[in-house]
Scaffold this motif. Structure first.
Motif, PDB file in Angstrom:
ATOM      1  N   HIS A  87       0.836  -1.208   0.000  1.00 26.20           N
ATOM      2  CA  HIS A  87       0.000   0.000   0.000  1.00 26.20           C
ATOM      3  C   HIS A  87       0.870   1.256   0.000  1.00 26.20           C
ATOM      4  N   ILE A  88       1.946   1.227   0.764  1.00 28.53           N
ATOM      5  CA  ILE A  88       2.878   2.360   0.774  1.00 28.53           C
ATOM      6  C   ILE A  88       3.435   2.572  -0.625  1.00 28.53           C
ATOM      7  N   GLY A  89       3.750   1.500  -1.313  1.00 26.86           N
ATOM      8  CA  GLY A  89       4.243   1.599  -2.688  1.00 26.86           C
ATOM      9  C   GLY A  89       3.218   2.236  -3.617  1.00 26.86           C
ATOM     10  N   HIS A  90       1.951   1.840  -3.468  1.00 26.09           N
ATOM     11  CA  HIS A  90       0.887   2.440  -4.290  1.00 26.09           C
ATOM     12  C   HIS A  90       0.750   3.934  -3.996  1.00 26.09           C
ATOM     13  N   VAL A  91       0.841   4.280  -2.727  1.00 30.84           N
ATOM     14  CA  VAL A  91       0.735   5.693  -2.341  1.00 30.84           C
ATOM     15  C   VAL A  91       1.916   6.479  -2.919  1.00 30.84           C
ATOM     16  N   ALA A  92       3.103   5.916  -2.847  1.00 32.95           N
ATOM     17  CA  ALA A  92       4.286   6.592  -3.404  1.00 32.95           C
ATOM     18  C   ALA A  92       4.131   6.805  -4.909  1.00 32.95           C
ATOM     19  N   ASP A  93       3.599   5.791  -5.602  1.00 31.23           N
ATOM     20  CA  ASP A  93       3.347   5.925  -7.046  1.00 31.23           C
ATOM     21  C   ASP A  93       2.355   7.052  -7.312  1.00 31.23           C
ATOM     22  N   ARG A  94       1.307   7.110  -6.512  1.00 30.42           N
ATOM     23  CA  ARG A  94       0.297   8.163  -6.696  1.00 30.42           C
ATOM     24  C   ARG A  94       0.870   9.534  -6.419  1.00 30.42           C
ATOM     25  N   VAL A  95       1.739   9.632  -5.412  1.00 29.34           N
ATOM     26  CA  VAL A  95       2.374  10.916  -5.100  1.00 29.34           C
ATOM     27  C   VAL A  95       3.179  11.371  -6.314  1.00 29.34           C
ATOM     28  N   GLN A  96       3.924  10.473  -6.921  1.00 30.28           N
ATOM     29  CA  GLN A  96       4.706  10.834  -8.112  1.00 30.28           C
ATOM     30  C   GLN A  96       3.782  11.271  -9.252  1.00 30.28           C
ATOM     31  N   GLU A  97       2.671  10.549  -9.449  1.00 31.77           N
ATOM     32  CA  GLU A  97       1.708  10.934 -10.482  1.00 31.77           C
ATOM     33  C   GLU A  97       1.144  12.318 -10.209  1.00 31.77           C
ATOM     34  N   LEU A  98       0.824  12.578  -8.958  1.00 30.75           N
ATOM     35  CA  LEU A  98       0.279  13.893  -8.599  1.00 30.75           C
ATOM     36  C   LEU A  98       1.318  14.988  -8.770  1.00 30.75           C
ATOM     37  N   GLN A  99       2.574  14.689  -8.501  1.00 27.40           N
ATOM     38  CA  GLN A  99       3.627  15.687  -8.719  1.00 27.40           C
ATOM     39  C   GLN A  99       3.771  15.992 -10.209  1.00 27.40           C
ATOM     40  N   ARG A 100       3.682  14.949 -11.063  1.00 24.93           N
ATOM     41  CA  ARG A 100       3.728  15.189 -12.507  1.00 24.93           C
ATOM     42  C   ARG A 100       2.511  15.999 -12.956  1.00 24.93           C
ATOM     43  N   LEU A 101       1.362  15.705 -12.375  1.00 24.00           N
ATOM     44  CA  LEU A 101       0.151  16.453 -12.688  1.00 24.00           C
ATOM     45  C   LEU A 101       0.316  17.914 -12.285  1.00 24.00           C
ATOM     46  N   GLU A 102       0.876  18.159 -11.105  1.00 23.39           N
ATOM     47  CA  GLU A 102       1.111  19.532 -10.655  1.00 23.39           C
ATOM     48  C   GLU A 102       2.033  20.262 -11.628  1.00 23.39           C
ATOM     49  N   GLN A 103       3.101  19.605 -12.057  1.00 23.95           N
ATOM     50  CA  GLN A 103       4.027  20.230 -13.011  1.00 23.95           C
ATOM     51  C   GLN A 103       3.311  20.573 -14.316  1.00 23.95           C
ATOM     52  N   GLU A 104       2.490  19.662 -14.803  1.00 17.64           N
ATOM     53  CA  GLU A 104       1.751  19.898 -16.041  1.00 17.64           C
ATOM     54  C   GLU A 104       0.784  21.069 -15.871  1.00 17.64           C
ATOM     55  N   LEU A 105       0.101  21.129 -14.740  1.00 15.28           N
ATOM     56  CA  LEU A 105      -0.829  22.233 -14.489  1.00 15.28           C
ATOM     57  C   LEU A 105      -0.090  23.560 -14.366  1.00 15.28           C
ATOM     58  N   ARG A 106       1.064  23.557 -13.741  1.00 18.36           N
ATOM     59  CA  ARG A 106       1.857  24.792 -13.632  1.00 18.36           C
ATOM     60  C   ARG A 106       2.340  25.233 -15.013  1.00 18.36           C
ATOM     61  N   ARG A 107       2.754  24.270 -15.844  1.00 21.34           N
ATOM     62  CA  ARG A 107       3.164  24.588 -17.210  1.00 21.34           C
ATOM     63  C   ARG A 107       1.983  25.182 -17.976  1.00 21.34           C
ATOM     64  N   LEU A 108       0.818  24.578 -17.795  1.00 19.00           N
ATOM     65  CA  LEU A 108      -0.388  25.078 -18.452  1.00 19.00           C
ATOM     66  C   LEU A 108      -0.735  26.472 -17.941  1.00 19.00           C
ATOM     67  N   ARG A 109      -0.636  26.684 -16.648  1.00 17.31           N
ATOM     68  CA  ARG A 109      -0.957  27.999 -16.057  1.00 17.31           C
ATOM     69  C   ARG A 109      -0.042  29.078 -16.604  1.00 17.31           C
ATOM     70  N   ALA A 110       1.192  28.738 -16.920  1.00 22.56           N
ATOM     71  CA  ALA A 110       2.153  29.713 -17.450  1.00 22.56           C
ATOM     72  C   ALA A 110       1.780  30.181 -18.856  1.00 22.56           C
ATOM     73  N   GLN A 111       0.825  29.520 -19.488  1.00 23.82           N
ATOM     74  CA  GLN A 111       0.414  29.890 -20.835  1.00 23.82           C
ATOM     75  C   GLN A 111      -0.416  31.171 -20.870  1.00 23.82           C
ATOM     76  N   CYS A 112      -0.884  31.618 -19.724  1.00 24.86           N
ATOM     77  CA  CYS A 112      -1.717  32.817 -19.690  1.00 24.86           C
ATOM     78  C   CYS A 112      -1.319  33.644 -18.470  1.00 24.86           C
TER      79      CYS A 112
END
Length: 156
Positions: A87-112
């Motif tokens: 379960h800890i491994g699944h949570v760690a994977d999700r944290v990484q996915e969420l960090q990538r999502l945050e980066q993508e959203l920040r990149r998108l936010r920089a467009q305007c």
């Protein structure tokens, strides 16, 4: 106590209590002659255990395994450790996915960067360009960005 009292005592919706009963996470309650469910302190404790596990984002199957060991105190707890490690491994994977999502959203936010007509909005333009592409469906968290969204089970 009746189901409404159990719900109030544990902060759990009645529908969720019934769901947990159907799923076998809570033992069936005794019934009165009028067919009302009657719950005991053991139900309160078990429901609290299940809710705590759910608050840790554990799946129903994981909770079933934990309940098995809780109900079998003489058994070796190695499987409990393994379950939690997984379960800890699944949570760690999700944290990484969420960090990538945050980066993508920040990149998108920089467009305007400026307030302007929405027809000139870089965010809307970028979202429209990616709407039909494979990039949109494979973006981090594109389908399961809500914690627990892959599990239709009630949380409260």
């Amino acid at each position: 106590m009746k189901i409404g009292e159990l719900a109030r005592a544990t902060g759990t919706r009645i529908e969720t209590i019934r769901f947990y009963e159907r799923e076998g996470l809570l033992p069936a309650a005794e019934r009165t002659e009028a067919n009302y469910r009657i719950y005991t302190e053991a139900h309160v404790q078990r429901l609290a255990f299940v809710r705590h596990c759910r608050s840790l984002d554990m799946a129903l199957e994981e909770i079933r395994v934990l309940l098995h060991f809780k109900d079998s105190p003489g058994e070796d707890c190695g499987a409990v450790n393994a379950l939690l490690d997984a379960h800890i491994g699944h949570v760690a994977d999700r944290v990484q996915e969420l960090q990538r999502l945050e980066q993508e959203l920040r990149r998108l936010r920089a467009q305007c960067q400026a307030i302007q007509a929405s027809s000139l909005c870089g965010i809307l333009s970028e979202l429209a360009q990616g709407a039909g592409s494979d990039q949109a469906s494979s973006a981090p968290g594109a389908t399961d960005h809500v914690p627990g969204a892959s599990c239709p089970c009630p949380r409260s």
